[in-house]
Design a protein around this motif. Sequence first.
Motif, PDB file in Angstrom:
ATOM      1  N   ALA A   1      13.374  -7.427  -7.288  1.00 45.04           N
ATOM      2  CA  ALA A   1      12.434  -8.551  -7.122  1.00 45.04           C
ATOM      3  C   ALA A   1      11.710  -8.511  -5.781  1.00 45.04           C
ATOM      4  O   ALA A   1      10.485  -8.705  -5.740  1.00 45.04           O
ATOM      5  N   PRO A   2      12.391  -8.245  -4.647  1.00 45.13           N
ATOM      6  CA  PRO A   2      11.644  -8.148  -3.389  1.00 45.13           C
ATOM      7  C   PRO A   2      10.607  -7.032  -3.406  1.00 45.13           C
ATOM      8  O   PRO A   2       9.524  -7.182  -2.824  1.00 45.13           O
ATOM      9  N   GLY A   3      10.939  -5.929  -4.062  1.00 47.02           N
ATOM     10  CA  GLY A   3       9.979  -4.835  -4.152  1.00 47.02           C
ATOM     11  C   GLY A   3       8.764  -5.217  -4.974  1.00 47.02           C
ATOM     12  O   GLY A   3       7.619  -4.919  -4.602  1.00 47.02           O
ATOM     13  N   ARG A   4       8.987  -5.892  -6.083  1.00 46.62           N
ATOM     14  CA  ARG A   4       7.850  -6.332  -6.909  1.00 46.62           C
ATOM     15  C   ARG A   4       6.978  -7.333  -6.151  1.00 46.62           C
ATOM     16  O   ARG A   4       5.747  -7.283  -6.233  1.00 46.62           O
ATOM     17  N   LEU A   5       7.624  -8.229  -5.401  1.00 43.68           N
ATOM     18  CA  LEU A   5       6.876  -9.194  -4.598  1.00 43.68           C
ATOM     19  C   LEU A   5       6.046  -8.486  -3.524  1.00 43.68           C
ATOM     20  O   LEU A   5       4.871  -8.824  -3.293  1.00 43.68           O
ATOM     21  N   LEU A   6       6.638  -7.490  -2.878  1.00 42.49           N
ATOM     22  CA  LEU A   6       5.927  -6.732  -1.858  1.00 42.49           C
ATOM     23  C   LEU A   6       4.676  -6.083  -2.441  1.00 42.49           C
ATOM     24  O   LEU A   6       3.581  -6.161  -1.860  1.00 42.49           O
ATOM     25  N   TYR A   7       4.815  -5.450  -3.595  1.00 44.47           N
ATOM     26  CA  TYR A   7       3.668  -4.777  -4.201  1.00 44.47           C
ATOM     27  C   TYR A   7       2.604  -5.784  -4.657  1.00 44.47           C
ATOM     28  O   TYR A   7       1.402  -5.485  -4.587  1.00 44.47           O
ATOM     29  N   ARG A   8       3.020  -6.960  -5.099  1.00 44.09           N
ATOM     30  CA  ARG A   8       2.031  -7.985  -5.439  1.00 44.09           C
ATOM     31  C   ARG A   8       1.255  -8.411  -4.195  1.00 44.09           C
ATOM     32  O   ARG A   8       0.031  -8.613  -4.245  1.00 44.09           O
ATOM     33  N   ARG A   9       1.955  -8.557  -3.071  1.00 46.23           N
ATOM     34  CA  ARG A   9       1.272  -8.933  -1.833  1.00 46.23           C
ATOM     35  C   ARG A   9       0.303  -7.837  -1.389  1.00 46.23           C
ATOM     36  O   ARG A   9      -0.812  -8.121  -0.938  1.00 46.23           O
ATOM     37  N   LEU A  10       0.738  -6.591  -1.494  1.00 51.78           N
ATOM     38  CA  LEU A  10      -0.149  -5.489  -1.139  1.00 51.78           C
ATOM     39  C   LEU A  10      -1.385  -5.498  -2.048  1.00 51.78           C
ATOM     40  O   LEU A  10      -2.529  -5.380  -1.569  1.00 51.78           O
ATOM     41  N   ALA A  11      -1.161  -5.635  -3.352  1.00 49.97           N
ATOM     42  CA  ALA A  11      -2.282  -5.617  -4.300  1.00 49.97           C
ATOM     43  C   ALA A  11      -3.263  -6.752  -4.035  1.00 49.97           C
ATOM     44  O   ALA A  11      -4.483  -6.586  -4.211  1.00 49.97           O
ATOM     45  N   SER A  12      -2.749  -7.898  -3.573  1.00 46.46           N
ATOM     46  CA  SER A  12      -3.635  -9.043  -3.320  1.00 46.46           C
ATOM     47  C   SER A  12      -4.589  -8.786  -2.164  1.00 46.46           C
ATOM     48  O   SER A  12      -5.610  -9.468  -2.026  1.00 46.46           O
ATOM     49  N   ARG A  13      -4.272  -7.813  -1.320  1.00 49.28           N
ATOM     50  CA  ARG A  13      -5.120  -7.472  -0.188  1.00 49.28           C
ATOM     51  C   ARG A  13      -6.051  -6.307  -0.491  1.00 49.28           C
ATOM     52  O   ARG A  13      -6.777  -5.835   0.386  1.00 49.28           O
ATOM     53  N   CYS A  14      -6.005  -5.797  -1.721  1.00 47.45           N
ATOM     54  CA  CYS A  14      -6.747  -4.587  -2.074  1.00 47.45           C
ATOM     55  C   CYS A  14      -7.838  -4.875  -3.099  1.00 47.45           C
ATOM     56  O   CYS A  14      -7.653  -5.678  -4.014  1.00 47.45           O
ATOM     57  N   ALA A  15      -8.949  -4.176  -2.946  1.00 50.22           N
ATOM     58  CA  ALA A  15     -10.015  -4.249  -3.946  1.00 50.22           C
ATOM     59  C   ALA A  15      -9.718  -3.345  -5.132  1.00 50.22           C
ATOM     60  O   ALA A  15     -10.211  -3.589  -6.242  1.00 50.22           O
ATOM     61  N   ALA A  16      -8.930  -2.286  -4.916  1.00 51.35           N
ATOM     62  CA  ALA A  16      -8.592  -1.359  -6.006  1.00 51.35           C
ATOM     63  C   ALA A  16      -7.310  -0.632  -5.653  1.00 51.35           C
ATOM     64  O   ALA A  16      -6.972  -0.451  -4.474  1.00 51.35           O
ATOM     65  N   LEU A  17      -6.598  -0.209  -6.694  1.00 54.86           N
ATOM     66  CA  LEU A  17      -5.363   0.548  -6.548  1.00 54.86           C
ATOM     67  C   LEU A  17      -5.518   1.899  -7.248  1.00 54.86           C
ATOM     68  O   LEU A  17      -6.215   2.005  -8.260  1.00 54.86           O
ATOM     69  N   ILE A  18      -4.844   2.900  -6.712  1.00 53.84           N
ATOM     70  CA  ILE A  18      -4.812   4.237  -7.304  1.00 53.84           C
ATOM     71  C   ILE A  18      -3.359   4.604  -7.556  1.00 53.84           C
ATOM     72  O   ILE A  18      -2.490   4.352  -6.711  1.00 53.84           O
ATOM     73  N   VAL A  19      -3.081   5.210  -8.701  1.00 54.33           N
ATOM     74  CA  VAL A  19      -1.758   5.773  -8.997  1.00 54.33           C
ATOM     75  C   VAL A  19      -1.957   7.182  -9.547  1.00 54.33           C
ATOM     76  O   VAL A  19      -3.066   7.558  -9.943  1.00 54.33           O
ATOM     77  N   HIS A  20      -0.851   7.948  -9.601  1.00 55.98           N
ATOM     78  CA  HIS A  20      -0.931   9.334 -10.042  1.00 55.98           C
ATOM     79  C   HIS A  20      -0.433   9.562 -11.465  1.00 55.98           C
ATOM     80  O   HIS A  20      -0.697  10.621 -12.035  1.00 55.98           O
TER      81      HIS A  20
END
Length: 368
Positions: free
Chosen positions: A113-132
């Motif tokens: 859960a803390p990891g998912r929350l962290l990634y949600r916070r990161l995503a909220s600061r981003c205009a776009a995300l990239i994955v491989h």
Amino acid sequence: MRVLHLAPYPPARDGIGAYARVLAAALADRGHETAVVAARPHPSSPPEVLGALGDPGLPEKIARFRPDLVHVQFAVPAFGLRVPAVLRLLRELDAPVVATLHEITRDTALLRAPGRLLYRRLASRCAALIVHTRDARAAAGSAELIPHFCAPPPPSTTTSDALRARFSLGSAPVVLAFGFIHVDKGLDVLADALRHVDDAMLVVAGAVRARDPLFKPMELRDRRHEREVRAALTRHGLAHRVVFTGHVPEAEVAAWFATAAVAVLPYRKAAQSGVAHLALASRTPLVATAVGGLPDLFSASGSATEPREAGEPSRGLLAPPGDAAELAKAIRTVLDGGGHPLQGLAPGPEEVAARTEALYERVLAGAV
């Protein structure tokens, strides 16, 4: 455009840092001006590094660079205790942010859960995300899928013969386990499999990743894992057939892949693997476990595929994770010249840079 990269960065020992450097260079070749904010300070940082997270004068240096866009190469281990500083910096910057999520499936599985929350916070600061990988895109929810590029390591300053002499490998075929030693990478399974591949030498080319104090338990867990593997090798009378090299200097990476008869990724968990792409680019046969995005490297049907370059393609096989007997069988098959041709090489840095550039342009146009 002016692109500011936020990432671990060479000479720091980090695969994500190596990725960031190659991508930044490929973008520069396309006419973009690039600069870097490194995860941590280093006395030998190259000139494109403006500074590191936490440097007192960093905001002024970033302001003078005037980035049009910021690109973060993110994974929790890559930044460690500096993750909050990443989030703060992204909140303070005026430029839009793109983040590549290198280990989202591993991070969220480990941190829950803390990891998912962290990634949600990161995503909220981003205009776009990239994955491989497709698995990573499913975990991210919404992201641009741009495969990890395939680029050969830098030319080596040594030779296979020199490595064989230095590490007393003789003429035996070399089974190569390359990269950081990590409990999820299944080194214990590979050590067990070695009992059934009796004519080969196993080279563990890498060391345990040093971590920040908050993540020290993970480092200690990995060190305990290494000790247990070494003890098992001694118990089974295999220690004389295994070499632990420690950290491999960048100038020796190409020689190790040239020396290897097969590179093995016995991972229990993985999102993707830069090591796999080094093997592909080096034309080194590959055995991997069917986890994360690794199966995408192999022909889906097991039938031959045309390599991108002329000549006989590297060959490889998948094995189920955690199964030493099946892993040994796959290694033996590839050593004997069997296995299936691997898929054609993944995109090179130039193609990945072009696709990344196209995403930047959509971000700047407000089309994402």
